[in-house]
Enzyme design. Sequence first.
Site: not given
Length: 319
Positions: A55, A226-227, A229, A238
């Site tokens: 990361y 949380l996909a 947002g 979108e």
Amino acid sequence: MTVANGRGRLLYGCMGLGGSWDGTSYGASEIDQAAAVIEAAQGIGIEVFDHADIYRSGKSEAVFGEVLARSQGLRDKIQLQTKCGIRLGERGLETHYDLSRDAILERVHESLKRLQTDYVDVLLLHRPDPLMDPREVADAVGQLMAEGKVRQLGVSNMSGAQIAFLQDRLEVPIVANQLEMSLLRRGWLESTVLVNHAESLEYSFPHGTLEHCMAKGIELQAYGSLAQGRYTGAPSAEHSPAESATADMLEKLAGEKSTTPESVLLGWLMKHPARISPVVGTTNAARIAACADAASVAAGMTRAEWYGLWVAARGNNIP
């Protein structure tokens, strides 16, 4: 570390910490951001912080370690997990996997140094390595545990069959499997009801993985929970019609339950009996706070509400 017993819990995913993904050094602002995020996560009861050696090119672990070093007693109040197994930009390859004995030992030692800690509570094997020899994994993990550097072992992005294959060679239990799971990414759920149905061809999730983890008491950690947002704040232009309808339903349920759409979204995951523990990855403190009621929403969510959200996200009814 004790994983969730019969219920999910929230974890914080640290991939967003540390600045850019390139070799640029981090500075005081990145350390301050990490400190603020840790405080916000602790503020809603999060105790587990999820890392990986790759990361931000190691900087996510490094800035977290800086916060640990300057915050007396913090390490004793939290649990840390990190992952190894993905190699980026090495040996002429953009990406390859390496779960050899020496690679596991090397990467864990590097992670501990960056995190400025003597141990991690859980080590996750980040992705399946086709060249993996389970005996080498067992050897490396056994050494790390004997030295007190790793306390428990988990995996990430593995099927039930892969977990069973690896577990057969291990002397310690696999305690967690981290997968992409959300109301948007539903292959894990669709696979359970689309057996012998033409629509099953649209989903590649390995059937039986949830059932294996549930049967063996393996915690399912849901990244992307949380996909991104898409139901709770991403620009509406979108959204697909199904996403717009789902966002509206989440807003409605949040109002009825006097909470936030984020808590309803995560509560939907946690309602499932598979011990799903959502990984929250936003660096926005307000959005972290918005997840605070997830467990209570899960406890109070009705079967009709749960199925209603699933059908809305599908954009059509279940078979």
